[in-house]
Write an enzyme that holds these catalytic residues in place. Structure first.
Site, PDB file in Angstrom:
ATOM      1  N   ARG A 181       0.846  -1.193   0.000  1.00 10.38           N
ATOM      2  CA  ARG A 181       0.000   0.000   0.000  1.00 10.38           C
ATOM      3  C   ARG A 181       0.879   1.241   0.000  1.00 10.38           C
ATOM      4  O   ARG A 181       1.805   1.373   0.790  1.00 10.38           O
ATOM      5  CB  ARG A 181      -0.902   0.004   1.241  1.00 10.38           C
ATOM      6  N   ARG A 232      -4.786   2.293  -5.106  1.00  5.13           N
ATOM      7  CA  ARG A 232      -4.074   1.519  -4.085  1.00  5.13           C
ATOM      8  C   ARG A 232      -4.265   0.023  -4.276  1.00  5.13           C
ATOM      9  O   ARG A 232      -5.301  -0.416  -4.765  1.00  5.13           O
ATOM     10  CB  ARG A 232      -4.520   1.931  -2.695  1.00  5.13           C
ATOM     11  N   ASP A 249      -6.932  -1.180   0.699  1.00  2.00           N
ATOM     12  CA  ASP A 249      -7.364  -0.200   1.694  1.00  2.00           C
ATOM     13  C   ASP A 249      -8.228  -0.952   2.696  1.00  2.00           C
ATOM     14  O   ASP A 249      -9.188  -1.619   2.310  1.00  2.00           O
ATOM     15  CB  ASP A 249      -8.168   0.916   1.015  1.00  2.00           C
ATOM     16  N   ASP A 269     -10.290  -0.328   6.302  1.00  2.00           N
ATOM     17  CA  ASP A 269     -10.793   0.690   7.215  1.00  2.00           C
ATOM     18  C   ASP A 269     -11.704   0.071   8.262  1.00  2.00           C
ATOM     19  O   ASP A 269     -12.560  -0.754   7.935  1.00  2.00           O
ATOM     20  CB  ASP A 269     -11.613   1.748   6.462  1.00  2.00           C
TER      21      ASP A 269
END
Length: 174
Positions: free
Chosen positions: A95, A104, A107, A109
Site C-alpha cells: 500500500r 491503491r 485499503d 478501514d
C-alpha cells in the site's frame, strides 16, 4: 465461528478495497491474514462489489475500478491495535499513501467498533464517510441487513439515500 469465540471479543466492521494489481487475490489474502491474527475471529464476509474509483473531485472513470467488500469480526484487540493490524496488512501488500484517495493495492478501514463514537489523531469511529458510501453500505447490508451506523442510523436507510450503485462482482467462495 462458535458462539464462545464471539463472546470473547467486541464486534467490529471492516471495509476492504483494492483497485491495483490482482484485486480479488489481494482482498482474499487480507481476509485470510485477518482470520489468522490472534485476537480476531471473522464472523462474515460479503461478496465482492465493483465500483468506479472515487477521488476527492468525484468519480474518476479513467482510474481502475475498485473491488470492495465488508467483513464483520469479533476481536479482543482495542481499536488502535486493530488499526495497527490493518495497517501492517496494507504495508505487506505494498500500500502506498502518495495522494488522498489515490489508487491503491489495498485499503482496510474500521467502519465500526463496538458502537464506539470517538475521534483522535489516528482514528475516527465510526468511519466519518461510511454513511454516504454505497461501496461500504451495500456489502455491509448483504451480511448485516439490520445493522446501524452509530450516530447515523440504519444502514438500509443510508444505502437507499446514496447515488452510487455498486455492481456485484462475485460471491465469496466459502
Amino acid at each position: 465461528m462458535t458462539k464462545d469465540k464471539a463472546s470473547s471479543g467486541l464486534p467490529a466492521t471492516i471495509a476492504l478495497g483494492s483497485n491495483l494489481g490482482d484485486r480479488e487475490a489481494t482482498l482474499r489474502a487480507a481476509v485470510g491474514e485477518l482470520a489468522d491474527t490472534g485476537g480476531i475471529v471473522v464472523d462474515s464476509v460479503s461478496s465482492l462489489y465493483e465500483t468506479d474509483a472515487l477521488k476527492p473531485d468525484g468519480v474518476d472513470l479513467s482510474a481502475p475500478a475498485y473491488l470492495n467488500a465488508v467483513m464483520t469480526v469479533h476481536t479482543t484487540l482495542d481499536p488502535h491495535a486493530l488499526l495497527r493490524v490493518l495497517n501492517s496488512i496494507e504495508e505487506a501488500h505494498d500500500r502506498v499513501r502518495a495522494e488522498r484517495w489515490g489508487d491503491r493495492t489495498i485499503d482496510l478501514d474500521i467502519i465500526t467498533f463496538a458502537g464506539l463514537q470517538q475521534h483522535d489523531e489516528t482514528l475516527t469511529l465510526p468511519h466519518p464517510r461510511a454513511y454516504e458510501r454505497a461501496f461500504v453500505l451495500a456489502p455491509w447490508h448483504e451480511i448485516e441487513p439490520n445493522a446501524e451506523l452509530p450516530g447515523r442510523g440504519p444502514i438500509a436507510t443510508l444505502l437507499a439515500a446514496t447515488y452510487e450503485s455498486p455492481r456485484l462482482y462475485s460471491r465469496w467462495s466459502r
